[in-house]
Design a protein around this motif. Sequence first.
Motif, PDB file in Angstrom:
ATOM      1  N   ASP A   6       1.505  -1.560  -0.359  1.00  0.00           N
ATOM      2  CA  ASP A   6      -0.365   0.278  -0.573  1.00  0.00           C
ATOM      3  C   ASP A   6       1.103   1.465  -0.168  1.00  0.00           C
ATOM      4  O   ASP A   6       1.785   1.193   0.449  1.00  0.00           O
ATOM      5  CB  ASP A   6      -0.708   0.238   1.110  1.00  0.00           C
ATOM      6  N   ALA A   7       0.214   2.352  -0.021  1.00  0.00           N
ATOM      7  CA  ALA A   7       1.608   3.435  -0.772  1.00  0.00           C
ATOM      8  C   ALA A   7       1.631   4.190   0.382  1.00  0.00           C
ATOM      9  O   ALA A   7       2.446   4.906   0.338  1.00  0.00           O
ATOM     10  CB  ALA A   7       0.631   4.369  -1.779  1.00  0.00           C
ATOM     11  N   LYS A   8       0.716   3.732   1.633  1.00  0.00           N
ATOM     12  CA  LYS A   8       1.316   5.123   2.709  1.00  0.00           C
ATOM     13  C   LYS A   8       1.910   4.113   3.825  1.00  0.00           C
ATOM     14  O   LYS A   8       1.464   4.822   4.847  1.00  0.00           O
ATOM     15  CB  LYS A   8      -0.096   5.204   3.191  1.00  0.00           C
ATOM     16  N   PHE A   9       2.964   3.148   2.840  1.00  0.00           N
ATOM     17  CA  PHE A   9       3.595   2.571   4.011  1.00  0.00           C
ATOM     18  C   PHE A   9       4.659   2.764   3.315  1.00  0.00           C
ATOM     19  O   PHE A   9       6.008   2.387   3.466  1.00  0.00           O
ATOM     20  CB  PHE A   9       3.535   0.850   4.208  1.00  0.00           C
ATOM     21  N   LEU A  10       5.212   3.573   1.837  1.00  0.00           N
ATOM     22  CA  LEU A  10       6.761   4.302   1.059  1.00  0.00           C
ATOM     23  C   LEU A  10       7.215   4.510   2.371  1.00  0.00           C
ATOM     24  O   LEU A  10       8.667   3.805   2.205  1.00  0.00           O
ATOM     25  CB  LEU A  10       5.905   4.759   0.235  1.00  0.00           C
ATOM     26  N   GLY A  11       7.148   4.722   3.354  1.00  0.00           N
ATOM     27  CA  GLY A  11       8.391   5.575   3.858  1.00  0.00           C
ATOM     28  C   GLY A  11       9.400   4.444   4.592  1.00  0.00           C
ATOM     29  O   GLY A  11      10.787   4.326   5.461  1.00  0.00           O
ATOM     30  N   VAL A  12       7.796   3.533   4.864  1.00  0.00           N
ATOM     31  CA  VAL A  12       8.523   2.042   5.935  1.00  0.00           C
ATOM     32  C   VAL A  12       9.447   1.393   5.397  1.00  0.00           C
ATOM     33  O   VAL A  12      10.307   0.457   5.171  1.00  0.00           O
ATOM     34  CB  VAL A  12       8.301   1.514   6.779  1.00  0.00           C
ATOM     35  N   ARG A 122       7.509  11.842   7.076  1.00  0.00           N
ATOM     36  CA  ARG A 122       8.178  12.976   6.986  1.00  0.00           C
ATOM     37  C   ARG A 122       9.002  13.717   6.620  1.00  0.00           C
ATOM     38  O   ARG A 122       8.979  15.232   6.345  1.00  0.00           O
ATOM     39  CB  ARG A 122       8.327  12.425   8.619  1.00  0.00           C
ATOM     40  N   PRO A 123      10.600  12.909   5.723  1.00  0.00           N
ATOM     41  CA  PRO A 123      10.908  14.301   5.855  1.00  0.00           C
ATOM     42  C   PRO A 123      11.009  14.301   4.085  1.00  0.00           C
ATOM     43  O   PRO A 123      11.611  14.770   3.336  1.00  0.00           O
ATOM     44  CB  PRO A 123      12.363  13.504   5.817  1.00  0.00           C
ATOM     45  N   TRP A 124       9.899  14.206   3.462  1.00  0.00           N
ATOM     46  CA  TRP A 124       9.622  14.304   2.014  1.00  0.00           C
ATOM     47  C   TRP A 124       9.979  15.553   1.674  1.00  0.00           C
ATOM     48  O   TRP A 124       9.207  16.166   2.595  1.00  0.00           O
ATOM     49  CB  TRP A 124       9.402  13.439   1.196  1.00  0.00           C
ATOM     50  N   LEU A 125      10.186  16.072   0.564  1.00  0.00           N
ATOM     51  CA  LEU A 125       9.803  17.089   0.113  1.00  0.00           C
ATOM     52  C   LEU A 125       8.577  17.523   0.086  1.00  0.00           C
ATOM     53  O   LEU A 125       7.271  16.526  -0.993  1.00  0.00           O
ATOM     54  CB  LEU A 125       9.930  17.307  -1.012  1.00  0.00           C
ATOM     55  N   ASP A 126       7.508  18.654   0.880  1.00  0.00           N
ATOM     56  CA  ASP A 126       6.207  18.652   0.867  1.00  0.00           C
ATOM     57  C   ASP A 126       5.169  19.410  -0.408  1.00  0.00           C
ATOM     58  O   ASP A 126       5.976  20.672  -0.127  1.00  0.00           O
ATOM     59  CB  ASP A 126       5.656  19.579   2.239  1.00  0.00           C
ATOM     60  N   LEU A 127       5.151  18.844  -1.304  1.00  0.00           N
ATOM     61  CA  LEU A 127       4.074  19.583  -1.868  1.00  0.00           C
ATOM     62  C   LEU A 127       2.717  19.856  -1.694  1.00  0.00           C
ATOM     63  O   LEU A 127       1.972  19.879  -3.414  1.00  0.00           O
ATOM     64  CB  LEU A 127       4.975  18.750  -3.234  1.00  0.00           C
ATOM     65  N   LEU A 255       7.672   8.615  13.783  1.00  0.00           N
ATOM     66  CA  LEU A 255       6.338   7.540  14.116  1.00  0.00           C
ATOM     67  C   LEU A 255       6.392   8.110  15.184  1.00  0.00           C
ATOM     68  O   LEU A 255       4.987   8.874  16.407  1.00  0.00           O
ATOM     69  CB  LEU A 255       6.919   6.245  14.573  1.00  0.00           C
ATOM     70  N   ARG A 256       7.078   7.951  16.250  1.00  0.00           N
ATOM     71  CA  ARG A 256       6.899   9.183  17.686  1.00  0.00           C
ATOM     72  C   ARG A 256       6.483  10.933  17.747  1.00  0.00           C
ATOM     73  O   ARG A 256       5.827  10.530  18.236  1.00  0.00           O
ATOM     74  CB  ARG A 256       8.542   9.001  18.694  1.00  0.00           C
ATOM     75  N   ALA A 257       7.405  10.848  16.679  1.00  0.00           N
ATOM     76  CA  ALA A 257       6.711  12.459  16.649  1.00  0.00           C
ATOM     77  C   ALA A 257       5.487  13.075  16.330  1.00  0.00           C
ATOM     78  O   ALA A 257       5.089  13.697  16.423  1.00  0.00           O
ATOM     79  CB  ALA A 257       7.690  13.241  15.635  1.00  0.00           C
ATOM     80  N   ASP A 258       5.335  11.713  15.514  1.00  0.00           N
ATOM     81  CA  ASP A 258       3.602  11.569  15.022  1.00  0.00           C
ATOM     82  C   ASP A 258       2.486  11.816  15.677  1.00  0.00           C
ATOM     83  O   ASP A 258       1.856  12.079  15.907  1.00  0.00           O
ATOM     84  CB  ASP A 258       3.919  10.595  14.172  1.00  0.00           C
TER      85      ASP A 258
END
Length: 578
Positions: A6-12, A122-127, A255-258
Amino acid sequence: MCNACDAKFLGVMRSLQGRRDVLRGLGSGFLATAVSAAGAARAAPSRHADTILLARRIYTMDRQNRIVDTLAVRGGRIIAVGRRSDIIGLKGPATKVVDLGDYTVLPGFVDPHMHSNFAGLRPWLDLGPFTTATMDDARRKIREAASQASPGTWIQGKMLDPSIMPGRPLTREDLDSLSPDTPVFILESNGHNAYANSKALDLAGVTRDTPDPPQGRFGRDTAGALTGRLEEPPAFQPFIRVMTAPSSSELIGFLRADLDDASAKGCTALHDCGIGGLFAEADIALIEAVMRGDPGVRYAGQLVSTHYAKWQSMGLKPGLHSERLSFSGIKAWSDGSNQGLTGYQRLPYLNSTSRGALNYEPKEIEDLIATLHADGWPIGIHANGDAAIDVVLDAFEKGTRGEGGHVLRHRIEHCSILHDDQIARMKTLGLSPSFLIGHVHYWGRAFRDRLLGPDRANRLDPCRSALSGGLRISLHSDYNVTPIDPLRCIENAVVRDMNEGGGILNPAECISTLEAMKAVTIDAAWQCHLDDTCGSLEVGKSADLVVLERDPTEVAADTIRTIRIHSTWLDGQQRFTG
């Protein structure tokens, strides 16, 4: 039935590759410490309260919707709620009395549908539209990032949304001109579409001759050339395998920051709709590693259907939980994103012959539901388009053999374009919807004017119709599709204003502030099988609460989101102070 990645797990995904053993070790204690949902009550060492809270209004959100002014806590549990004169007798020599004056107390908010592994982005460029006004502004950000990129790195962007960001959509040619030498991968906010430049396509090994993966598509022009557009998560996998990614320790920190951010928004419980979507038990280990750090929220979630055989082999069962981590069900998907034009509709999108698409055959969905229902698992299934909801309802009807989901509390996630006939079927089948209510605020005008037209847009997140039809509803963020912010969700459901250009989207579907408050407290907790612990302020439940500087029922509806969070409490302990 395979959801792949699932795309929502890309960062992991990338960071867990090569680290499964480490993360599995972090989670080794979960099953050993798991207890049944009916765990023993905590012992009370004395009759006195540890803490007594006083406030102008305390909304209990119990069945009578009682409003009181005093609450007493001992051992993290509520031991009394009611009038000050009746409860002050529980004060002992060591009791802490907290007088909150004119502030308002609610049960801690519950976000019933978010995704932990968005933390990896979290560190990705926010567009995204919350930070980037137009598509041309997004192009400028990409060009600037490319000019500063180090050799061997990627430009990874998130939250792009062509449906509400004015300007021409991104193309492969755009990305090549903006970043000819550095690979680029841009994910849309809906998590179902992405874009890549030629350098990224080369590194991923995707050519015009590469076949589309099952349930995914590599965009092509009429001549068969790759356009750089990627549709659905399976098409992202070749890129994920070669991207740069954060370390495991960084992921734990993200994740802790979220979770800390959610606590600052008044949340005391989060419900992850997709645990294990990457590497099954390793994902559980990552979450447990964060929870071992004692964040200010409790955590529950649905395990992905993809790894159902793995969950069985691990001995996981419905209701299994430790103190602050529990499994509430199984998550599956039927279609994609309406704003991404992949939600499956009864009629074509405006100015199009496309109705979107199902990601799986109806029989696959039916067979999955039949298996999970027979095994006693509550089911949450993603369905955005009205035709996808039709297919899901048919599957529940056949897969549950008419037994209904009332006891298991089966859910339809997002349930976005919902008609009255479907509401009636949901009532009969014992299903409830969880609405991504930010669709109305952030995308309402796009749905009305550019994607679906007024008639269908009026059926977007129809909270009033659902309540009138006898359904229990919840409101969610789908983080990070929209930010975690329950007060904003309440306001969106009460006002239904459209951020783009103003106006109200179908005012007949507005609900009262109290009804919206229930949808982010007790009814959300009920959907998540957490209502024996939280969601209302009642004797025996955990003292999970949020203190607001103003009463949501007494302010102008379009200012609810601006109410300041004074503090958030978990198990009777103040965990966030505003």
